[in-house]
Design a protein around this motif. Structure first.
Motif, PDB file in Angstrom:
ATOM      1  N   ILE A 122       0.991  -1.209   0.094  1.00  0.00           N
ATOM      2  CA  ILE A 122      -0.065  -0.056   0.147  1.00  0.00           C
ATOM      3  C   ILE A 122       0.598   1.349  -0.090  1.00  0.00           C
ATOM      4  N   CYS A 123       1.899   1.205   0.753  1.00  0.00           N
ATOM      5  CA  CYS A 123       2.857   2.240   0.837  1.00  0.00           C
ATOM      6  C   CYS A 123       3.755   2.570  -0.390  1.00  0.00           C
ATOM      7  N   GLY A 124       4.207   1.356  -0.829  1.00  0.00           N
ATOM      8  CA  GLY A 124       5.375   1.423  -1.862  1.00  0.00           C
ATOM      9  C   GLY A 124       4.636   1.449  -3.550  1.00  0.00           C
ATOM     10  N   PHE A 125       3.359   1.226  -3.651  1.00  0.00           N
ATOM     11  CA  PHE A 125       2.837   1.130  -5.040  1.00  0.00           C
ATOM     12  C   PHE A 125       2.875   2.557  -5.549  1.00  0.00           C
ATOM     13  N   PRO A 126       2.102   3.645  -4.620  1.00  0.00           N
ATOM     14  CA  PRO A 126       2.196   4.678  -5.134  1.00  0.00           C
ATOM     15  C   PRO A 126       3.591   5.534  -5.538  1.00  0.00           C
ATOM     16  N   VAL A 127       4.490   5.181  -4.649  1.00  0.00           N
ATOM     17  CA  VAL A 127       5.654   5.667  -4.725  1.00  0.00           C
ATOM     18  C   VAL A 127       6.353   5.290  -6.282  1.00  0.00           C
ATOM     19  N   ALA A 128       6.179   3.861  -6.596  1.00  0.00           N
ATOM     20  CA  ALA A 128       6.776   3.271  -7.677  1.00  0.00           C
ATOM     21  C   ALA A 128       5.960   3.900  -9.074  1.00  0.00           C
ATOM     22  N   TYR A 129       4.664   4.087  -8.763  1.00  0.00           N
ATOM     23  CA  TYR A 129       3.787   4.693  -9.868  1.00  0.00           C
ATOM     24  C   TYR A 129       4.583   6.223 -10.090  1.00  0.00           C
ATOM     25  N   TYR A 130       4.542   6.819  -8.902  1.00  0.00           N
ATOM     26  CA  TYR A 130       5.098   8.252  -9.331  1.00  0.00           C
ATOM     27  C   TYR A 130       6.468   8.100  -9.873  1.00  0.00           C
ATOM     28  N   CYS A 131       7.217   7.323  -9.635  1.00  0.00           N
ATOM     29  CA  CYS A 131       8.647   7.721 -10.238  1.00  0.00           C
ATOM     30  C   CYS A 131       8.633   7.109 -11.702  1.00  0.00           C
ATOM     31  N   THR A 132       7.394   6.463 -12.125  1.00  0.00           N
ATOM     32  CA  THR A 132       7.247   6.185 -13.563  1.00  0.00           C
ATOM     33  C   THR A 132       6.617   7.416 -14.323  1.00  0.00           C
ATOM     34  N   ILE A 133       5.902   8.355 -13.544  1.00  0.00           N
ATOM     35  CA  ILE A 133       5.343   9.605 -14.281  1.00  0.00           C
ATOM     36  C   ILE A 133       6.181  10.617 -14.267  1.00  0.00           C
ATOM     37  N   ALA A 134       6.961  10.661 -12.841  1.00  0.00           N
ATOM     38  CA  ALA A 134       7.604  11.915 -12.748  1.00  0.00           C
ATOM     39  C   ALA A 134       8.560  12.343 -13.882  1.00  0.00           C
ATOM     40  N   ARG A 135       9.074  13.599 -13.917  1.00  0.00           N
ATOM     41  CA  ARG A 135      10.227  13.847 -14.778  1.00  0.00           C
ATOM     42  C   ARG A 135      11.365  13.141 -14.286  1.00  0.00           C
TER      43      ARG A 135
ATOM     44  N   PRO B 232      12.364  -0.474  -0.125  1.00  0.00           N
ATOM     45  CA  PRO B 232      13.086  -0.557  -1.412  1.00  0.00           C
ATOM     46  C   PRO B 232      12.922  -1.909  -2.129  1.00  0.00           C
ATOM     47  N   PHE B 233      12.877  -3.230  -1.435  1.00  0.00           N
ATOM     48  CA  PHE B 233      12.600  -4.426  -2.022  1.00  0.00           C
ATOM     49  C   PHE B 233      11.531  -4.478  -2.628  1.00  0.00           C
ATOM     50  N   PHE B 234      10.436  -3.660  -2.394  1.00  0.00           N
ATOM     51  CA  PHE B 234       9.105  -3.654  -2.984  1.00  0.00           C
ATOM     52  C   PHE B 234       9.193  -2.717  -4.279  1.00  0.00           C
ATOM     53  N   VAL B 235       9.664  -1.563  -3.961  1.00  0.00           N
ATOM     54  CA  VAL B 235       9.426  -0.401  -5.025  1.00  0.00           C
ATOM     55  C   VAL B 235      10.133  -0.716  -6.098  1.00  0.00           C
ATOM     56  N   LEU B 236      11.358  -1.261  -6.002  1.00  0.00           N
ATOM     57  CA  LEU B 236      12.422  -1.494  -7.146  1.00  0.00           C
ATOM     58  C   LEU B 236      11.759  -2.433  -8.146  1.00  0.00           C
ATOM     59  N   PRO B 237      11.175  -3.708  -7.963  1.00  0.00           N
ATOM     60  CA  PRO B 237      10.752  -4.606  -8.787  1.00  0.00           C
ATOM     61  C   PRO B 237       9.529  -4.253  -9.416  1.00  0.00           C
ATOM     62  N   VAL B 238       8.415  -3.489  -8.634  1.00  0.00           N
ATOM     63  CA  VAL B 238       7.323  -2.753  -9.074  1.00  0.00           C
ATOM     64  C   VAL B 238       7.467  -1.445 -10.143  1.00  0.00           C
ATOM     65  N   TYR B 239       8.645  -0.936  -9.699  1.00  0.00           N
ATOM     66  CA  TYR B 239       8.869   0.356 -10.608  1.00  0.00           C
ATOM     67  C   TYR B 239       9.516  -0.376 -11.886  1.00  0.00           C
ATOM     68  N   ALA B 240      10.256  -1.218 -11.896  1.00  0.00           N
ATOM     69  CA  ALA B 240      10.477  -1.930 -13.121  1.00  0.00           C
ATOM     70  C   ALA B 240       9.490  -2.316 -13.876  1.00  0.00           C
ATOM     71  N   GLY B 241       8.673  -2.745 -13.151  1.00  0.00           N
ATOM     72  CA  GLY B 241       7.379  -3.338 -13.791  1.00  0.00           C
ATOM     73  C   GLY B 241       6.642  -2.412 -14.507  1.00  0.00           C
ATOM     74  N   LEU B 242       6.223  -1.417 -13.664  1.00  0.00           N
ATOM     75  CA  LEU B 242       5.401  -0.324 -14.283  1.00  0.00           C
ATOM     76  C   LEU B 242       5.993   0.490 -15.428  1.00  0.00           C
ATOM     77  N   ARG B 243       7.589   0.665 -15.598  1.00  0.00           N
ATOM     78  CA  ARG B 243       7.905   1.249 -16.502  1.00  0.00           C
ATOM     79  C   ARG B 243       7.571   0.531 -17.799  1.00  0.00           C
ATOM     80  N   THR B 244       7.338  -0.868 -17.817  1.00  0.00           N
ATOM     81  CA  THR B 244       7.030  -1.611 -19.294  1.00  0.00           C
ATOM     82  C   THR B 244       5.809  -1.427 -19.717  1.00  0.00           C
ATOM     83  N   ILE B 245       4.891  -0.707 -18.863  1.00  0.00           N
ATOM     84  CA  ILE B 245       3.467  -0.674 -19.247  1.00  0.00           C
ATOM     85  C   ILE B 245       3.460   0.450 -20.379  1.00  0.00           C
TER      86      ILE B 245
END
Lengths: 289, 362
Positions: A89-102, A171-184
Motif C-alpha cells: 500500500i505504501c510502496g505502489f504509489p511511490v513506484a507509480y509516481y517514479c514512472t510518471i515524474a520527470r 526498497p525491496f518492493f518499490v524496485l521490482p514494481v517500478y521496473a514492472g510499471l515502466r514496461t506498461i
C-alpha cells in the motif's frame, strides 16, 4: 531477477534467441556453488530433523504436543502478511509516481528511498528507537505541544515492529514494481480514456492488471524476507513479538537442540514454499485472464 | 542486509554507544605487571583462541593476550564472537579451528551432556593456591565471575530500589521495566521472581517453577521489553527506555563510569562463572593448556579485573587491586548474592525453556 520470469506472462513475447549453443554452461559455476553451499547443507539439516538424536518423528511429535511453536509460526505468518500488505500500500504509489515524474525528479525520489537502504538494519532499527523512545523526538514534540502530559510508550509493540519492517523492506518492493510499471505502454491508458473510460476504470481494468506481475514479485520478496527477521522484533518488539527465526536460533545456539531446530526449520521451509507456490499460482491465473 | 550476522549485530549495537570508554585508558597505566613465568608455560608456535567478543574481549586483549605472547613466546590468533554450536560442529567434524575458547560454566555442562567435546584440564601446569576448588572443574577452569544484578534509573525514583521485591513493587516503583529474554542464547532467569516472592536465597534451589511464573504474571504488563544481548540491556537503561531492569554487572560498569543516572543493586545478585575450555582433539593441546594455566596467575587475573567489572577466581588477585577497584567487582559482593545451582539449571533447562516460551506468548 525474478520479475523477468514473472513479467514474461504479459510483456511482449520475446523471440527465443541463443547467443551460442553452450550459453547454459555459463550458469554452471553458480549451480555448482549453490549445490555445494546451499542445497547440501539444507538437505543435511532436513535429514537431521528425522535422525537427531534418534531416527523417528519425535521432534515433530514435540511440535504437536506443545502448540506454542506452531503458535509462533502462525504469528510470524500474520506478521509477514500484514507487513507485505502495508509495504504494498505504501510502496505502489511511490513506484507509480517514479514512472510518471520527470526523470530527474524520479531519480531524486528513488535516491531518497535508497539512501537509508545502504545503512544496516541494526542502525535503522536504532534510529527508530531514537525517534519513538520515551525520551525520543516524537514524545518530545507531543509534550512540547501540550498534546500529552507524560511520555507515551510507542516502542515495544507489534505495530512498532511492523512499522520498522515496512520501512526496511520498502526498497525491496518499490524496485521490482517500478521496473514492472515502466514496461506498461501508457498509450493504452490514453486509448481507454479516449474510448470514454473514467479514471477509476482505466486504473482497475487496464493499469492494475498490467502492473500485477511486478506487484507480485515485490510482494513475494518482502513476504519471504519477513520470515528471517529477528533483530527488529528483538529490539523494538514486546513480549509476544517472538518470530520463528528467533525460536529456531534459540534451539541451535541456546538449547543445543539441533534436531528440534532442524524440525522447526523444515516446517518453516515447507510452509514458506507452499505460500510462495500459492502466490505464484494466483499471479499466473491473473496474468492469463 | 536482512540476514545480518548475530556477531555483527552485537558489534554494531556496541558501537552504537557502549564501548570501553576513554575512562579505561587511565587505568591501563596502573595494570600490574606479570612476573616471570615458569619454564613449563613457555613454548612456541601459535594458539587459536575464541572469545565472546565485545567489552570482555577488548579487556582480555590488553590484560591477558599481550603478556601471554610476550612471556611465553606463543602467538595468539584470536576469533571474536564464538558460539557453542561451533564448538560442537568443529569437534564432530574433526575440523578444529579453535584450540581454546571461553564458555559459561553452565554452558560447558550442557555441552558435556551431549558428548565428549572438551579435553580434561591439565592441573599439573596450574600452580595457583588462591584458585578455589569451586572454580576447578574437570573439563574447564573458571576465570571470571559475573553477576546478574538489578539496574535502575536514579532519576526515576525518590528512594532507590534495593531488592527484587522492589522491582516487583509497581506502586512504589512505577514505570517500564526490562527483563532477560530467555531466548537466543540468553538463559531463562526465574530466580528474581522467587526472591521477590519471598523465597530466601539459600532455599532457592530446586526452583519452584510454577511459583516463579505466578510472580512474573503480576508484573507482566510492566515489563515492556526483553533483552537478547548484554549491550541491549545497558542501552535500554542509558536511553531511559526503562526505569528498572536486569543486567550483567560488567555491562553496567561503563554506564556508571560515564556518570549516567543509572544505579546497580547487588542485593540478590546471581553469580555465574565464565570458563576456559580446550576443544577435544585439538592438535595444539600443549599450548592450549599453557594458556589456561597462564590465565590462573593472580597478576593476570588482577589485570583483567582492572579493565572489566568481572570478579577473579584466584583470590590472590585481590593483593594487586586497589580497594576502590575491588568494590566495583562481584568478588566484593559475594555475601549479598548467591551462586546459581548450575547442575539444577542444566537438568531442568528444557522444561524451563519450554514453560518460558509458553508464558511469554500468553
Amino acid at each position: 531477477m525474478m520479475d523477468v520470469a514473472l513479467a514474461g506472462g504479459t510483456a511482449q513475447p520475446v523471440p527465443s534467441q541463443r547467443l551460442f549453443s553452450g550459453a547454459g554452461l555459463l550458469a554452471l559455476p553458480l549451480i555448482v556453488l549453490l549445490a555445494v553451499v546451499y542445497v547440501c547443507p539444507v538437505g543435511v539439516m532436513l535429514a537431521d530433523s528425522f535422525t537427531d538424536p534418534q531416527p523417528g518423528l519425535q521432534q515433530y511429535q514435540r511440535m504437536i504436543e506443545h502448540p506454542v511453536y506452531l503458535q509462533v509460526l502462525a504469528r510470524t505468518f500474520r506478521l509477514a502478511v500484514v507487513v507485505t500488505a502495508a509495504t504494498a500500500i505504501c510502496g505502489f504509489p511511490v513506484a507509480y509516481y517514479c514512472t510518471i515524474a520527470r526523470p530527474a525528479v524520479a531519480r531524486i525520489a528513488l535516491g531518497l528511498l535508497f539512501v537509508p537502504f545502504w545503512a544496516s538494519t541494526v542502525v535503522r532499527t536504532y534510529a527508530l528507537m531514537v525517534i519513538l523512545g520515551r525520551t525520543g523526538i516524537l514524545n518530545g514534540a507531543l509534550l512540547w505541544a501540550g498534546l500529552i502530559s507524560r511520555p507515551t510508550q510507542f516502542l515495544f509493540h507489534t505495530a512498532t515492529v511492523q512499522l520498522a519492517m515496512v520501512q526496511i523492506l520498502l526498497p525491496f518492493f518499490v524496485l521490482p514494481v517500478y521496473a514492472g510499471l515502466r514496461t506498461i505502454d501508457l498509450s493504452l491508458l490514453s486509448a481507454a480514456e479516449g474510448l470514454g473510460a473514467p479514471p477509476w476504470q482505466v486504473f482497475r481494468r487496464i493499469y492494475l492488471p498490467l502492473s500485477l506481475p511486478g506487484l507480485f514479485t515485490g510482494a513475494l520478496i518482502v513476504f519471504v524476507f519477513c520470515f528471517g527477521f529477528f533483530i527488529t522484533p528483538t529490539l523494538l518488539g514486546g513480549r509476544r513479538d517472538v518470530t520463528i527465526a528467533m525460536v529456531i536460533m534459540a534451539q541451535f545456539e541456546g538449547q543445543l537442540d539441533w534436531g528440534f531446530g532442524a524440525a522447526l526449520s523444515t516446517v518453516l521451509l515447507a510452509c514458506t514454499l507452499v505460500a510462495v507456490l500459492m502466490m505464484l499460482r494466483v499471479a499466473k491465473q491473473d496474468s492469463n485472464r | 542486509m536482512i540476514h545480518i550476522h548475530r556477531r555483527r549485530f552485537m558489534a554494531e549495537a556496541m558501537a552504537a554507544g557502549l564501548t570501553l570508554g576513554e575512562a579505561r585508558g587511565q587505568t591501563l597505566n596502573l595494570l600490574p605487571d606479570v612476573p616471570t613465568i615458569p619454564n613449563r608455560l613457555k613454548g612456541s608456535g601459535q594458539l587459536r583462541v575464541a572469545n565472546s567478543g565485545g567489552a570482555l574481549a577488548e579487556a582480555e586483549r590488553k590484560a591477558v593476550y599481550e603478556p601471554f605472547q610476550n612471556l611465553t613466546g606463543i602467538e595468539i590468533i584470536e576469533t571474536e564472537g564464538f558460539a557453542i554450536p561451533k564448538i560442537k560442529a568443529q569437534v564432530e567434524t574433526r575440523n578444529i579451528e579453535w584450540d581454546t575458547a571461553t564458555l559459561g560454566y553452565g554452558n560447558s555442562l550442557v555441552l558435556l551432556q551431549d558428548g565428549d567435546y572438551l579435553e580434561p584440564i591439565d592441573y599439573s601446569l596450574i600452580d595457583a593456591p588462591g584458585l578455589q576448588d569451586q572454580y576447578r572443574h574437570k573439563y574447564s577452569v573458571s576465570y571470571v565471575t559475573v553477576a546478574t544484578v538489578m539496574t535502575y534509573r536514579t532519576d526515576a525514583f525518590a528512594t532507590a530500589p534495593v531488592t527484587w521485591a522492589d522491582y516487583w513493587d509497581l506502586k512504589r516503583f512505577p514505570g517500564p521495566r526490562n527483563y532477560m529474554s530467555g531466548s537466543q542464547g540468553i538463559g531463562v532467569d526465574l530466580w528474581p521472581a522467587l526472591l521477590a516472592d519471598g523465597v530466601p536465597m539459600d532455599k532457592l534451589y530446586p526452583l519452584d517453577v510454577k511459583r516463579a511464573f505466578r510472580a512474573l504474571d503480576r508484573i507482566k504488563d510492566s515489563i515492556v521489553t526483553y533483552w537478547a544481548t548484554g549491550a541491549q540491556s545497558a542501552e535500554l537503561m542509558a536511553d531511559n527506555q526503562t526505569v528498572l531492569g536486569t543486567a550483567w554487572n560488567g555491562r553496567i560498569g561503563p554506564l556508571l563510569q560515564r556518570k549516567l543516572p543509572v544505579g546497580v543493586s547487588w542485593h540478590g545478585a546471581n553469580f555465574v562463572y565464565d570458563d576456559h575450555i580446550v576443544l577435544r582433539g585439538t592438535p595444539n593441546i600443549a599450548n592450549a593448556m599453557k594458556f589456561v594455566a597462564f590465565c590462573c596467575i593472580p597478576e593476570v587475573q588482577a589485570r583483567l579485573a582492572m579493565l572489566i567489572d568481572y570478579g577473579f577466581t584466584n583470590m590472590d588477585a585481590a593483593h594487586f587491586l586497589p580497594p576502590e577497584r575491588l568494590r566495583m567487582l562481584p568478588s566484593a559482593h559475594l555475601a549479598e548474592g548467591f551462586f546459581a545451582d548450575q547442575i539444577w539449571e542444566r537438568d531442568n533447562r528444557k522444561r524451563v525453556t519450554q514453560a518460558w516460551a509458553e508464558w511469554i506468548l500468553s
